[in-house]
Design an enzyme around this catalytic site. Structure first.
Site, PDB file in Angstrom:
ATOM      1  N   ASP A   1      45.703  33.707  30.745  1.00  0.00           N
ATOM      2  CA  ASP A   1      46.572  33.002  31.797  1.00  0.00           C
ATOM      3  C   ASP A   1      46.614  31.582  31.729  1.00  0.00           C
ATOM      4  OD1 ASP A   1      43.687  32.665  32.033  1.00  0.00           O
ATOM      5  OD2 ASP A   1      43.511  34.080  33.707  1.00  0.00           O
TER       6      ASP A   1
ATOM      7  N   ASP B   1      36.463  39.333  43.288  1.00  0.00           N
ATOM      8  CA  ASP B   1      37.159  40.213  43.778  1.00  0.00           C
ATOM      9  C   ASP B   1      37.820  41.285  42.998  1.00  0.00           C
ATOM     10  OD1 ASP B   1      38.967  38.906  42.393  1.00  0.00           O
ATOM     11  OD2 ASP B   1      40.133  38.046  43.929  1.00  0.00           O
TER      12      ASP B   1
ATOM     13  N   HIS C   1      39.450  40.636  39.922  1.00  0.00           N
ATOM     14  CA  HIS C   1      40.684  40.348  39.430  1.00  0.00           C
ATOM     15  C   HIS C   1      40.088  40.253  37.774  1.00  0.00           C
ATOM     16  CE1 HIS C   1      39.686  35.737  39.956  1.00  0.00           C
ATOM     17  NE2 HIS C   1      39.250  36.127  38.759  1.00  0.00           N
TER      18      HIS C   1
ATOM     19  N   GLU D   1      45.500  39.209  40.818  1.00  0.00           N
ATOM     20  CA  GLU D   1      44.338  39.150  42.072  1.00  0.00           C
ATOM     21  C   GLU D   1      44.665  40.468  42.490  1.00  0.00           C
ATOM     22  OE1 GLU D   1      42.502  36.873  42.492  1.00  0.00           O
ATOM     23  OE2 GLU D   1      43.136  35.069  42.736  1.00  0.00           O
TER      24      GLU D   1
END
Ligand code: PGA
Length: 261
Positions: free
Chosen positions: A67, A136, A138, A143
């Site tokens: 990313d 979370d 990800h 996300e």
């Protein structure tokens, strides 16, 4: 998926570096998918130590990025391209010619995303993709509620992720970009082997949801359950909410040693 519980982050790094070294023995020009963040650093340290000691050969290895921030010039010290150059390519002696990454500074971001998916396919696909995990759930910058079929595309970061990453921007959240390019979950699932490393109790809930929860976009890492060769390496802290921890320990202790990860 296989879950391996290790005593600490260093042993996790060592185990994964050995899997990478073994892959490079079988396929010297393997395409290694690498991740940024704090968690993978022990892997890179252990692999570069092996390279220096002659235990791993990266002379033909290739590296692919997971990313990237949108809008940071490639030469910005916190662009992931710069981070990977410092933390992975230079220590492993891999030149930029053997590096693949999306262009976060492109004017046409959508085209840059499509170009990157194509470049990965043209390169023959990722052989081993190393992943971290967000609190979370990800993976990459996918996300919660990212499509499990997503391709490389632009995403908007959650405020929590921007707060988490402000530490790399002098603690100033205003400097953290709002947008990123990330390999999609569908793209990530095309790698031949997925290896997720999680360390510390702060990741325990996300790891439990990934391994023992349902496959659900609300926990993007749970998509690893769909992959035929996914390995989750966790330290005791990150394993602390796993109901099946004893079963995972037993299975790994009895694994045939020739099998590798
Ligand atoms: P970390 O980041 O390794 O710095 O905790 C993981 C991630 O956000 O994927």
């Amino acid at each position: 998926m296989e879950v391996v519980i290790v005593p600490d982050a260093e042993s996790g790094g060592d185990l994964i570096a050995e899997a990478m070294a073994r892959l490079l023995r079988q396929k010297p020009d393997a395409l290694l998918g690498v991740a940024t963040g704090s968690t993978p650093l022990p892997v890179y340290r252990a692999l570069s130590a092996r390279v220096r000691a002659g235990g791993a050969d990266t002379s033909r290895a290739r590296v692919a990025q997971l990313d990237e921030y949108v809008g940071l010039p490639a030469e910005h010290p916190e662009s992931y391209r710069s981070v990977l150059r410092r933390e992975v390519l230079e220590p492993l002696g891999i030149p930029m010619e053997r590096f693949l990454g999306p262009d976060g500074a492109a004017e046409d971001v959508q085209a840059a995303c499509e170009d990157y998916d194509r470049a990965l396919a043209t390169a023959g696909g990722v052989d081993l993709q190393l992943l971290g995990i967000g609190t979370d759930g990800h993976i990459g910058f996918n996300e919660p509620c990212s499509s499990l079929a997503s391709r490389t595309r632009i995403k908007t970061l959650t405020e929590q992720t921007r707060v988490d990453n402000a530490r790399f921007f002098e603690g100033d959240i205003e400097q953290v970009p709002h947008h990123v390019i990330t390999q999609g979950i569908g793209t990530i699932l095309e790698a031949r082997h997925l290896v997720l490393l999680a360390t510390g109790e702060g990741k325990a809930d996300a790891v439990a949801a990934t391994v023992e929860g349902p496959v659900a976009a609300v926990c993007p890492a749970s998509a690893l359950q769909l992959h035929p060769h996914a390995t989750v390496v966790v330290d005791e802290g990150a394993a602390s909410r796993l109901k099946l921890a004893d079963y995972f320990r037993h299975t790994y202790a009895h694994k045939p040693h020739w099998q590798g990860l």
